[in-house]
Design an enzyme around this catalytic site. Sequence first.
Site, PDB file in Angstrom:
ATOM      1  N   GLU A  15      40.329  49.655  30.267  1.00 54.56           N
ATOM      2  CA  GLU A  15      39.773  48.346  30.595  1.00 54.56           C
ATOM      3  C   GLU A  15      39.008  48.433  31.912  1.00 54.56           C
ATOM      4  O   GLU A  15      39.356  49.240  32.781  1.00 54.56           O
ATOM      5  CB  GLU A  15      40.887  47.315  30.774  1.00 54.56           C
ATOM      6  CG  GLU A  15      41.789  47.125  29.575  1.00 54.56           C
ATOM      7  CD  GLU A  15      42.902  46.134  29.845  1.00 54.56           C
ATOM      8  OE1 GLU A  15      43.505  45.668  28.870  1.00 54.56           O
ATOM      9  OE2 GLU A  15      43.173  45.836  31.028  1.00 54.56           O
ATOM     10  N   HIS A  17      43.660  50.259  33.568  1.00 54.11           N
ATOM     11  CA  HIS A  17      42.561  49.438  34.091  1.00 54.11           C
ATOM     12  C   HIS A  17      42.241  49.930  35.493  1.00 54.11           C
ATOM     13  O   HIS A  17      42.746  49.397  36.483  1.00 54.11           O
ATOM     14  CB  HIS A  17      42.961  47.961  34.103  1.00 54.11           C
ATOM     15  CG  HIS A  17      41.856  47.033  34.476  1.00 54.11           C
ATOM     16  ND1 HIS A  17      41.797  45.733  34.030  1.00 54.11           N
ATOM     17  CD2 HIS A  17      40.747  47.192  35.253  1.00 54.11           C
ATOM     18  CE1 HIS A  17      40.722  45.139  34.521  1.00 54.11           C
ATOM     19  NE2 HIS A  17      40.072  46.016  35.273  1.00 54.11           N
ATOM     20  N   HIS A  25      47.595  39.540  28.327  1.00 50.15           N
ATOM     21  CA  HIS A  25      47.795  38.886  29.620  1.00 50.15           C
ATOM     22  C   HIS A  25      49.005  37.959  29.544  1.00 50.15           C
ATOM     23  O   HIS A  25      49.008  36.964  28.835  1.00 50.15           O
ATOM     24  CB  HIS A  25      46.584  38.096  30.119  1.00 50.15           C
ATOM     25  CG  HIS A  25      46.590  37.930  31.612  1.00 50.15           C
ATOM     26  ND1 HIS A  25      46.098  38.881  32.475  1.00 50.15           N
ATOM     27  CD2 HIS A  25      47.070  36.940  32.400  1.00 50.15           C
ATOM     28  CE1 HIS A  25      46.251  38.480  33.722  1.00 50.15           C
ATOM     29  NE2 HIS A  25      46.856  37.307  33.710  1.00 50.15           N
TER      30      HIS A  25
END
Length: 242
Positions: A70, A43, A190
């Site tokens: 991401e 990310h 997450h």
Amino acid sequence: MTQLSVNINKIATLRNARGGNNPNILQVALDAERFGAQGITVHPRPDERHIRYQDVHDLKPALSTEFNIEGYPDRRFLDLIKAVRPAQTTLVPDPPHVLTSNTGWDTIEHQSMLRDIVAELHSYGTRVSIFINPEPHYFEPAKACGADRVELYTGPYAEQFHQDSEAAVAPYVEVGLLAKSLDLGLNAGHDLDLHNLAFLKARIPHLLEVSIGHALICDALYFGLENTIQMYRRQLELDPIA
């Protein structure tokens, strides 16, 4: 079988704390694959506080598993996807200043923008997943945007899990069934860890992929990276909980 994608952002955070190239991001990613990771997630953020844009370019030709990138779809991010063309791009709504992703897209308010972005990403040959809260009204608009998958934001699940696991997972089971009915592939990520992962997988058996970074890297400090990846793989392969 649910695939395990290992997010290596935290490895990059450690490297950046001292400068140089220790730990070596590319080597860690290759080792993670060798140890059983079925994908690698990164990310990159605008300030490059962990994964750098150059890391993404370096990783793509070397990886043999699925590469998931991401990020927030600003122009620089979209240009990165165009250049690298990963297997999957996951769109997250976090602005530059946030510490970590902490909510999903409002696919109703941002439907027009997301539709255009998804179409552009599809032109680069990448599958598109939209990071989303476990709220049913966001799912049909996500489908209308052209997304191939949605990634369930599992932060609230992880927070409530130890107090009431059934209540924690209930919204995810509901939207998981909704996603299946809409022919939306289902990912999750997450704050998933060795305590809550198998329970989520048992309740949502059609989950395609989980992306795990922070907890997995923390566990690796105690158990070693190879053993930790295998431990997470086993959580995903356990028989369903009655």
